[in-house]
Design a protein around this motif. Structure first.
Motif, PDB file in Angstrom:
ATOM      1  N   ALA A  79       5.816  10.416  10.019  1.00 37.96           N
ATOM      2  CA  ALA A  79       6.166  10.157   8.621  1.00 37.96           C
ATOM      3  C   ALA A  79       5.330   9.009   8.054  1.00 37.96           C
ATOM      4  CB  ALA A  79       7.656   9.841   8.501  1.00 37.96           C
ATOM      5  N   ILE A  80       5.078   7.984   8.869  1.00 37.54           N
ATOM      6  CA  ILE A  80       4.198   6.894   8.425  1.00 37.54           C
ATOM      7  C   ILE A  80       2.827   7.450   8.073  1.00 37.54           C
ATOM      8  CG2 ILE A  80       2.916   4.856   9.195  1.00 37.54           C
ATOM      9  CD1 ILE A  80       5.385   4.025  10.787  1.00 37.54           C
ATOM     10  N   ALA A  81       2.298   8.321   8.947  1.00 36.27           N
ATOM     11  CA  ALA A  81       0.984   8.912   8.696  1.00 36.27           C
ATOM     12  C   ALA A  81       0.978   9.669   7.376  1.00 36.27           C
ATOM     13  CB  ALA A  81       0.595   9.833   9.845  1.00 36.27           C
ATOM     14  N   ALA A  82       2.020  10.451   7.147  1.00 33.90           N
ATOM     15  CA  ALA A  82       2.095  11.228   5.904  1.00 33.90           C
ATOM     16  C   ALA A  82       2.207  10.304   4.694  1.00 33.90           C
ATOM     17  CB  ALA A  82       3.276  12.187   5.968  1.00 33.90           C
ATOM     18  N   CYS A  83       3.037   9.273   4.788  1.00 30.43           N
ATOM     19  CA  CYS A  83       3.189   8.332   3.683  1.00 30.43           C
ATOM     20  C   CYS A  83       1.882   7.588   3.396  1.00 30.43           C
ATOM     21  CB  CYS A  83       4.294   7.326   3.995  1.00 30.43           C
ATOM     22  SG  CYS A  83       5.968   8.018   3.985  1.00 30.43           S
ATOM     23  N   TRP A  85      12.799  -0.006   1.523  1.00 34.23           N
ATOM     24  CA  TRP A  85      12.827   1.170   2.403  1.00 34.23           C
ATOM     25  C   TRP A  85      11.568   2.012   2.228  1.00 34.23           C
ATOM     26  CZ3 TRP A  85      17.602   2.873   4.940  1.00 34.23           C
ATOM     27  CH2 TRP A  85      18.689   2.028   4.711  1.00 34.23           C
ATOM     28  N   LEU A  86      11.272   2.814   3.274  1.00 33.32           N
ATOM     29  CA  LEU A  86      10.224   3.833   3.190  1.00 33.32           C
ATOM     30  C   LEU A  86      10.907   5.197   3.256  1.00 33.32           C
ATOM     31  CD1 LEU A  86       7.125   4.247   3.065  1.00 33.32           C
ATOM     32  CD2 LEU A  86       7.155   4.491   5.555  1.00 33.32           C
ATOM     33  N   ARG A  87      10.593   6.046   2.286  1.00 36.29           N
ATOM     34  CA  ARG A  87      11.265   7.345   2.197  1.00 36.29           C
ATOM     35  C   ARG A  87      10.588   8.333   3.168  1.00 36.29           C
ATOM     36  NH1 ARG A  87      11.282   7.531  -2.728  1.00 36.29           N
ATOM     37  NH2 ARG A  87      13.416   6.946  -3.266  1.00 36.29           N
ATOM     38  N   THR A  88      10.897   8.181   4.427  1.00 37.39           N
ATOM     39  CA  THR A  88      10.278   9.020   5.458  1.00 37.39           C
ATOM     40  C   THR A  88      10.922  10.402   5.544  1.00 37.39           C
ATOM     41  OG1 THR A  88      11.730   8.006   7.116  1.00 37.39           O
ATOM     42  CG2 THR A  88       9.537   7.055   6.853  1.00 37.39           C
ATOM     43  N   THR A  89      12.104  10.543   4.964  1.00 33.29           N
ATOM     44  CA  THR A  89      12.755  11.867   4.999  1.00 33.29           C
ATOM     45  C   THR A  89      11.965  12.904   4.209  1.00 33.29           C
ATOM     46  OG1 THR A  89      14.166  11.137   3.158  1.00 33.29           O
ATOM     47  CG2 THR A  89      15.085  11.001   5.386  1.00 33.29           C
ATOM     48  N   ASP A  90      11.097  12.452   3.312  1.00 33.36           N
ATOM     49  CA  ASP A  90      10.245  13.399   2.586  1.00 33.36           C
ATOM     50  C   ASP A  90       9.276  14.117   3.519  1.00 33.36           C
ATOM     51  OD1 ASP A  90      11.446  12.722   0.232  1.00 33.36           O
ATOM     52  OD2 ASP A  90       9.802  11.454  -0.512  1.00 33.36           O
ATOM     53  N   PHE A  91       9.117  13.556   4.724  1.00 38.66           N
ATOM     54  CA  PHE A  91       8.124  14.107   5.644  1.00 38.66           C
ATOM     55  C   PHE A  91       8.736  14.432   7.009  1.00 38.66           C
ATOM     56  CE2 PHE A  91       5.886  11.402   2.616  1.00 38.66           C
ATOM     57  CZ  PHE A  91       4.991  12.316   2.074  1.00 38.66           C
ATOM     58  N   GLY A  92      10.005  14.820   7.001  1.00 38.78           N
ATOM     59  CA  GLY A  92      10.599  15.351   8.220  1.00 38.78           C
ATOM     60  C   GLY A  92      11.358  14.377   9.085  1.00 38.78           C
ATOM     61  N   ARG A 106       0.828  -1.203   0.000  1.00 34.45           N
ATOM     62  CA  ARG A 106       0.000   0.000   0.000  1.00 34.45           C
ATOM     63  C   ARG A 106       0.865   1.258   0.000  1.00 34.45           C
ATOM     64  NH1 ARG A 106      -4.624  -0.589   4.517  1.00 34.45           N
ATOM     65  NH2 ARG A 106      -4.937   1.613   3.944  1.00 34.45           N
ATOM     66  N   LEU A 107       1.923   1.227   0.791  1.00 31.92           N
ATOM     67  CA  LEU A 107       2.822   2.379   0.842  1.00 31.92           C
ATOM     68  C   LEU A 107       3.604   2.516  -0.465  1.00 31.92           C
ATOM     69  CD1 LEU A 107       4.091   1.953   4.510  1.00 31.92           C
ATOM     70  CD2 LEU A 107       2.537   3.717   3.663  1.00 31.92           C
ATOM     71  N   ARG A 108       3.872   1.372  -1.098  1.00 31.38           N
ATOM     72  CA  ARG A 108       4.549   1.413  -2.399  1.00 31.38           C
ATOM     73  C   ARG A 108       3.637   2.112  -3.427  1.00 31.38           C
ATOM     74  NH1 ARG A 108       8.685  -1.803  -4.018  1.00 31.38           N
ATOM     75  NH2 ARG A 108       8.187  -3.408  -2.449  1.00 31.38           N
ATOM     76  N   GLU A 109       2.348   1.802  -3.363  1.00 29.98           N
ATOM     77  CA  GLU A 109       1.396   2.427  -4.283  1.00 29.98           C
ATOM     78  C   GLU A 109       1.320   3.942  -4.069  1.00 29.98           C
ATOM     79  OE1 GLU A 109      -2.239   0.420  -3.594  1.00 29.98           O
ATOM     80  OE2 GLU A 109      -1.537  -1.520  -4.386  1.00 29.98           O
ATOM     81  N   GLN A 110       1.596   4.366  -2.854  1.00 33.57           N
ATOM     82  CA  GLN A 110       1.592   5.806  -2.556  1.00 33.57           C
ATOM     83  C   GLN A 110       2.851   6.490  -3.102  1.00 33.57           C
ATOM     84  OE1 GLN A 110      -0.676   7.726  -1.048  1.00 33.57           O
ATOM     85  NE2 GLN A 110      -2.118   6.229  -0.264  1.00 33.57           N
ATOM     86  N   GLY A 111       3.826   5.671  -3.522  1.00 34.82           N
ATOM     87  CA  GLY A 111       5.028   6.231  -4.132  1.00 34.82           C
ATOM     88  C   GLY A 111       6.167   6.520  -3.187  1.00 34.82           C
ATOM     89  N   HIS A 112       6.123   5.936  -1.973  1.00 40.90           N
ATOM     90  CA  HIS A 112       7.138   6.273  -0.972  1.00 40.90           C
ATOM     91  C   HIS A 112       8.079   5.106  -0.651  1.00 40.90           C
ATOM     92  CE1 HIS A 112       4.908   9.937  -0.424  1.00 40.90           C
ATOM     93  NE2 HIS A 112       3.824   9.276  -0.081  1.00 40.90           N
ATOM     94  N   VAL A 113       7.934   3.967  -1.336  1.00 42.47           N
ATOM     95  CA  VAL A 113       8.775   2.803  -1.068  1.00 42.47           C
ATOM     96  C   VAL A 113       9.820   2.677  -2.171  1.00 42.47           C
ATOM     97  CG1 VAL A 113       8.796   0.278  -0.905  1.00 42.47           C
ATOM     98  CG2 VAL A 113       6.970   1.595   0.215  1.00 42.47           C
TER      99      VAL A 113
END
Length: 548
Positions: free
Chosen positions: A343-347, A284-291, A269-276
């Motif tokens: 960051a998880i919430a934002a992703c 990985w999850l690109r959490t740096t995009d959200f602080g 699901r997170l991959r579909e959001q474009g953050h994996v």
């Protein structure tokens, strides 16, 4: 007149002033009233005139003067004056102020509740201990504060689900199983295992339930012990929390996330959001995009999911279950979790400022003679309850802000004196009930009359003002996530009550003294105080004793 009624009256006066052209207002704002710090300034105060200075093009003082003139004509208002740059201080007539006593008694447990959070659906997670051992002193603060906060949010109209997250997957559960299995076999625990009386007790339970494990293959014996030990310890912790007056609506299993495939589904699901993304064989999850301070690994190169992956799946589970607001209450060693959870919430497509809150509690320690008899190197919650009692611990933990380190002395908490805040407040409630019993024995029946204008003693005005402030305190404590505001309010109320009790008689002083309307009216005020003390203690999960 209640504070809410007074606020409505001020709002109505503003509307009248706007219609008459005295104030240039397109909309009439909601009004709040508060108790002035100095009782000489009246019963209630509002700063709405300051708020309206810019919209009206007048000074705050000029707006206050308009309000003062019109409020003086409102029934039940004895005096109004403008103060400072735009404060309006209001004194109520004794009858108007005293009417609150009957309102409180008739409202009962509902007095203090409000609809400020109506429609909010909240998941409140706290304690969330690993089922690898008994709950200890480190868990007590969030147990007390988390439960109190849940009660506060519900009192403000929110739909609250209290949830415990059991970390029953991973290496720590394997270590528990190895430790219990060693105890079953009469061997020493592994070097990195768990020790303590409870491990032996778990071993006895496993043997009693499953019989001799010696004949089973090692992996099969380990699997059985792993399952039974974690389940038994979680059940023990549940009973401990219930004894501490903490109830969870949901006990959520981390293992269920893995067994159900929710962790793998969350990654997709997170991959579909474009953050994996993939790097070095890991996911990985690109959490740096959200602080967040760095990106986080979801799946190791070995194919094993990380704890962070379970955290992500757990957040999505809360989201899928319809919880718009998710509150995490974490210990002092979890400061690093704030950024990654947001960051998880934002992703996941949520607003991290709106849909998730992470509250961090500071460390506590409880000293005293009993500390020398603690088991192992941790003071257990079971021992604290036996030694000190649930009410003193819960109240004492609730009366301090969660973000301040806290040292308490167990012997002080046990002491039955006015120096002990929980005793002071509970004794005030017990005294109100004793006054009621004795007054009724003397023939004072509040049902026979109530004349609020008779409540004109200065201690009665002060007591009524504090009673009227309770709904505001409840709403503010819930909004700021600060249950300690309720505890400090109750101490103030208890002090006002004791002073009133010393100055004003509820019962006839002598047998031949006739019972008057004043006796009956004061009994209403006594019982109103009892109700508010009881309501406030209930919000903290503390008993309101009838006798002490």
């Amino acid at each position: 007149m209640t504070p809410e009624q007074l606020a409505d009256a001020i709002q109505a006066v503003l509307g009248q002033a706007a219609e008459a052209g005295d104030l240039r207002l397109e909309t009439v704002p909601a009004v709040r009233v508060e108790r002035p710090r100095n009782r000489d300034h009246g019963d209630w105060s509002t700063n709405v005139a300051l708020q309206l200075a810019r919209p009206t093009g007048l000074s705050g003082r000029e707006v206050a003067q308009v309000l003062t003139t019109r409020l003086a004509e409102v029934d039940g208002v004895a005096a109004v004056d403008a103060a400072g740059p735009g404060f309006v201080n209001i004194t109520l007539e004794a009858a108007s102020a005293g009417a609150l006593a009957k309102t409180i008694v008739e409202s009962g447990p509902e007095y203090g509740t409000n609809a400020s959070m109506a429609g909010e659906v909240v998941n409140l997670e706290f304690v969330s201990a690993n089922p690898t051992g008994p709950l200890h002193v480190g868990h007590t603060r969030w147990a007390a504060l988390g439960d109190a906060l849940g009660r506060l949010l519900a009192a403000c109209g929110a739909s609250v689900t209290a949830e415990h997250y059991s970390n029953d997957a991973g290496a720590q559960i394997d270590r528990l199983a190895e430790s219990v299995l060693a105890a079953v076999r009469g061997a020493e625990p592994p070097e990195d295992g768990y020790a303590g009386d409870y491990v032996g007790e778990l071993a006895r339970q496993v043997v009693q339930e499953c019989g001799d494990l010696a004949t089973l293959p090692a992996d099969q014996a380990h699997a059985i012990v792993r399952e039974r030990s974690a389940t038994a310890q979680a059940e023990h912790n549940r009973r401990t929390l219930e004894a501490f007056h903490v109830h969870f609506d949901v006990w959520f299993s981390e293992r269920s996330l893995h067994d159900s495939g929710a962790v793998d589904a969350a990654v997709e699901r997170l991959r579909e959001q474009g953050h994996v993304f993939e790097r070095d064989g890991a996911t990985w999850l690109r959490t740096t995009d959200f602080g967040d301070d760095r990106d986080r690994v979801l799946i190791r190169a070995t194919g094993e999911p990380t704890y962070f992956a379970a955290d992500a799946a757990y957040y999505l589970s809360k989201k899928d279950r319809g919880f718009a607001r998710k509150i995490y209450m974490l210990g002092a060693d979890h400061h690093g979790y704030v950024g990654r959870l947001k960051a998880i919430a934002a992703c996941a497509g949520d607003d991290p400022e709106e849909h998730i809150e992470v509250l961090i509690g500071q460390l506590i320690d409880i000293g005293g003679e009993r500390m020398g008899r603690r088991r192992g190197n941790a003071l257990l919650l079971d021992d604290l309850i036996e030694w000190i009692g649930t009410d003193p611990i819960r109240y004492s933990l609730a009366r301090f802000p969660a973000d301040s380190p806290l040292h308490l002395d167990g012997e002080d908490l046990r002491r039955r004196s006015n120096d002990n805040p929980v005793f002071y407040v509970q004794y005030a409630h017990a005294r109100t009930r004793n006054v009621d019993r004795l007054a009724r024995q003397d023939g004072v029946d509040p049902a026979d009359g109530f004349e609020p204008s008779l409540l004109d003693h200065e201690t009665e005005a002060a007591l009524l003002a504090v009673l009227g402030d309770f709904p505001r305190v409840v709403a503010q404590a819930a909004r700021l996530r600060e249950p300690h505001r309720v505890a400090r309010y109750l101490e103030d109320l208890a002090g006002r009550y004791h002073k009133w009790y010393d100055e004003c008689r509820v019962r006839p002083q002598e047998a031949q003294e006739p019972i008057t309307e004043l006796h009956r009216t004061r009994l209403w005020l006594n019982n109103a105080t009892a109700q508010v003390l009881r309501n406030g203690l209930d919000l903290l999960g503390v008993a309101a004793p009838e006798r002490m």
